[in-house]
Design a protein around this motif. Structure first.
Motif, short mmCIF file in Angstrom:
data_model
loop_
_atom_site.label_atom_id
_atom_site.label_comp_id
_atom_site.label_asym_id
_atom_site.label_seq_id
_atom_site.Cartn_x
_atom_site.Cartn_y
_atom_site.Cartn_z
N ARG A 1 -5.64 4.73 5.19
CA ARG A 1 -6.42 4.39 3.99
C ARG A 1 -6.40 2.89 3.69
NH1 ARG A 1 -8.21 8.83 1.48
NH2 ARG A 1 -7.07 10.79 1.71
N ASP A 2 -5.24 2.26 3.85
CA ASP A 2 -5.08 0.86 3.45
C ASP A 2 -4.86 -0.09 4.62
OD1 ASP A 2 -5.22 1.83 0.84
OD2 ASP A 2 -3.04 2.09 0.71
N ALA A 3 -4.96 0.43 5.85
CA ALA A 3 -4.73 -0.39 7.05
C ALA A 3 -3.36 -1.04 7.04
CB ALA A 3 -5.82 -1.46 7.20
N ALA A 4 -2.35 -0.31 6.58
CA ALA A 4 -0.98 -0.84 6.52
C ALA A 4 -0.41 -1.01 7.92
CB ALA A 4 -0.10 0.11 5.71
N THR A 5 0.50 -1.98 8.06
CA THR A 5 1.15 -2.23 9.34
C THR A 5 2.65 -2.36 9.13
OG1 THR A 5 0.86 -4.63 9.09
CG2 THR A 5 -0.86 -3.44 10.29
N LEU A 6 3.41 -2.19 10.20
CA LEU A 6 4.87 -2.31 10.15
C LEU A 6 5.37 -3.04 11.39
CD1 LEU A 6 6.05 1.24 8.97
CD2 LEU A 6 6.09 -0.87 7.64
N SER A 7 6.46 -3.81 11.19
CA SER A 7 7.13 -4.43 12.32
C SER A 7 8.11 -3.42 12.93
CB SER A 7 7.89 -5.68 11.86
OG SER A 7 8.89 -5.31 10.91
N THR A 8 8.80 -3.82 13.96
CA THR A 8 9.70 -2.90 14.67
C THR A 8 10.79 -2.36 13.75
OG1 THR A 8 9.28 -4.11 16.72
CG2 THR A 8 11.20 -2.65 16.67
N ALA B 1 9.54 -2.02 21.14
CA ALA B 1 10.34 -3.15 21.57
C ALA B 1 10.41 -4.18 20.45
CB ALA B 1 9.72 -3.78 22.82
N PRO B 2 11.43 -5.01 20.41
CA PRO B 2 11.51 -6.05 19.38
C PRO B 2 10.29 -6.96 19.44
CG PRO B 2 13.61 -5.83 20.51
CD PRO B 2 12.63 -5.00 21.28
N GLY B 3 9.79 -7.36 18.27
CA GLY B 3 8.64 -8.26 18.22
C GLY B 3 7.31 -7.57 18.39
N THR B 4 7.24 -6.27 18.12
CA THR B 4 5.97 -5.54 18.21
C THR B 4 5.59 -5.01 16.83
OG1 THR B 4 7.14 -3.49 18.78
CG2 THR B 4 6.38 -4.87 20.60
N ASN B 5 4.40 -4.47 16.70
CA ASN B 5 3.97 -3.93 15.41
C ASN B 5 3.07 -2.73 15.62
OD1 ASN B 5 2.00 -6.29 16.14
ND2 ASN B 5 0.85 -4.98 14.75
N ALA C 1 11.04 -2.47 10.47
CA ALA C 1 10.49 -1.75 9.32
C ALA C 1 10.03 -0.35 9.72
CB ALA C 1 9.33 -2.53 8.72
N ALA C 2 9.46 -0.21 10.90
CA ALA C 2 9.03 1.11 11.38
C ALA C 2 10.23 2.02 11.61
CB ALA C 2 8.22 0.95 12.67
N LEU C 3 11.33 1.47 12.10
CA LEU C 3 12.53 2.27 12.31
C LEU C 3 13.12 2.73 10.97
CD1 LEU C 3 14.60 3.35 14.38
CD2 LEU C 3 15.84 1.18 14.11
N GLN C 4 13.16 1.85 9.99
CA GLN C 4 13.70 2.20 8.68
C GLN C 4 12.80 3.18 7.93
OE1 GLN C 4 14.32 -1.50 6.62
NE2 GLN C 4 15.85 -2.25 8.09
N ALA C 5 11.50 3.12 8.18
CA ALA C 5 10.56 4.00 7.49
C ALA C 5 10.39 5.34 8.19
CB ALA C 5 9.20 3.32 7.37
N ASN C 6 11.16 5.60 9.23
CA ASN C 6 11.10 6.85 9.99
C ASN C 6 9.73 7.05 10.64
OD1 ASN C 6 12.04 9.29 11.05
ND2 ASN C 6 11.27 10.46 9.30
#
Length: 465
Positions: A197-204, A121-125, A206-211
């Motif tokens: 490994r690096d504890a990376a995070t993504l927003s909604t 949903a929008p506004g999640t990570n 960014a996660a969609l664009q990164a597949n």
């Protein structure tokens, strides 16, 4: 007449067929979408809830299951149980991070990668999937400068290498696991490894664009409209084309057993249950026949042990707790102060070491530990105070307790008669003659016969008081 009867029978059969067939046809035409919600830390209760819900979805032949996630993570064992059930589910599972403001961190990231379709949903990570473990070696203290031979440096390097090897082992295992899930679902495996490994995070977005996910949806209805017509691969290589556009959404709530398991498996609740159980048994042994402390203590102790069986615990810490409780019990009956202090120290250290893994939502609160330790110390102080008062107080049993008591003469003949004292009628004798109703004093007791004498002028009331 026979024709009329046959017509009535046929009409009855047709009506019965119509009413029996129509609900089935309606069920076939209206597809069902079941929703499962995981809010909070992932543990044994979450794994049990998801397992039961997926089994119910298979029984009802649901079109889709929406697994809504809002979690900071949890136990890796429970996470793997959920993933195993999702991978083996005959009903497609859609992972959905919602509502806005929710997140799927740590274990939630692995579960989202395991679902057949992923949405946010929008506004999640999502992200921060690095394994967290506190069961390994304690962090090293600042070392002293190495000696000329470099021995200290060598020893410190060996300990550091051991710790690094263990960390690398756990991390590499987690990386391999999440990459295998990413490859199975055709998602971004490189970012998944980076999240571990690096504890990376993504927003909604960014996660969609990164597949990392396939969809963004405002609510479950919007999600069902978007996934309609997509084809997913189920266990065994079977494919299914989703028809979810007009699906009926129905929530599956946790059973009472799952709710109870969620409460019991909270480390703080499990710890308190253990202490209540131990206290109950102690009070039952101190006052045999009270029944209630023994019953409540036994139930709480068994529930606490069941919770510990479900959670990853350190048995050395558990043993230290038991040693501390034993020392405090010894201190209560044989005061030495040193044993009591040792018991409190052993108990606190054991409680701090009790849980091997500190997953989000599964750590023991220091406030609870301190409160329980203070209660044990208070119990010891109360017992010590009672023993001190008992030792310093007047004797209340035997012949010594009778000496000095006031008694009322009931009847008297020459040197013997009966007196009333301490709520009882006694035989008495003395060297003097007394009258009925006169107050005397008990001087001694010989073979259940009181030896009395005339009470001093300042004596109080008689035995009736």
């Amino acid at each position: 007449m026979q024709t009329l009867k046959a017509a009535l029978v046929m009409a009855t059969v047709l009506v019965a067929l119509v009413f029996s067939i129509r609900p089935g046809a309606a069920a076939d035409n209206s597809h069902l979408a079941l929703t499962i919600s995981i809010d909070g830390a992932i543990g044994p209760a979450s794994a049990s809830y998801v397992k039961d819900a997926l089994a119910k979805a298979a029984e009802r032949r649901a079109e889709i299951v929406i697994l809504r996630l809002n979690t900071p993570g949890g136990l890796s064992t429970s996470m793997r149980e959920i993933i195993t059930d999702v991978l083996a589910s005959p009903v497609p599972v859609v992972g959905y991070v919602a509502p806005s403001g929710a997140h799927a961190a740590s274990a939630g990231t692995y579960i989202l990668y395991a679902t057949h379709l992923a949405a946010m949903a929008p506004g999640t990570n999502i992200g921060a999937a690095t394994p967290v473990q506190i069961g390994g070696p304690m962090p090293g203290l600042p070392g002293s400068p190495p000696d000329k031979g470099g021995k200290d440096q060598k020893d410190g390097g060996s300990a550091s290498e051991t710790k690094d090897a263990m960390t690398a082992k756990v991390t590499n295992d987690a990386v391999a696991f999440i990459r295998s899930l990413a490859e199975l679902r055709g998602r971004n495996a490189d970012w998944a490894e980076k999240a571990v490994r690096d504890a990376a995070t993504l927003s909604t977005n960014a996660a969609l664009q990164a597949n990392v996910i396939e969809f963004t949806a405002r609510d479950p209805a919007d999600l069902l409209r978007q996934i309609d017509g997509h084809t997913v691969e189920l266990a065994g290589g079977k494919t299914q084309r989703l028809a979810t556009k007009d699906a009926v959404i129905e929530a599956i709530d946790p059973t009472w057993l799952s709710r109870a398991l969620a409460v019991v498996t909270d480390p703080n609740i499990a710890f308190v249950l253990l202490m209540v159980g131990i206290y109950g048994l102690i009070f039952e042994f101190m006052s045999p026949g009270a029944v209630a402390p023994g019953v409540v203590g036994t139930i709480c102790l068994l529930l606490g042990l069941y919770a510990l069986n479900m959670l990853p615990i350190n048995y050395a810490g558990f043993a230290l707790m038991l040693v501390g409780i034993a020392l405090l019990a010894i201190e209560a009956f044989n005061p030495t102060v040193v044993i009591g202090l040792g018991g409190i120290v052993a108990f606190v250290l054991g409680a701090a070491m009790l849980f091997r893994i500190e997953a989000p939502g599964y750590h023991l609160s220091w406030s609870v530990i301190c409160i329980v330790a203070a209660m044990f110390a208070g119990l010891v102080l109360v017992v010590l105070g009672a023993l001190r008062r008992a030792r310093n107080g007047p004797i209340r049993l035997g012949a010594q307790a009778m000496r000095g008591l006031s008694a009322e003469v009931l009847d008297w003949t020459e040197t013997s008669g009966h007196v009333f004292t301490n709520g009882e009628r006694w035989q008495a004798r003395g060297t003097e003659t007394f009258r009925a109703g006169e107050t005397v004093e008990v001087a001694n007791i010989v073979d259940l016969t009181l030896v009395v004498r005339r009470a001093p002028a300042a004596a109080g009331q008689g035995g009736k008081a």
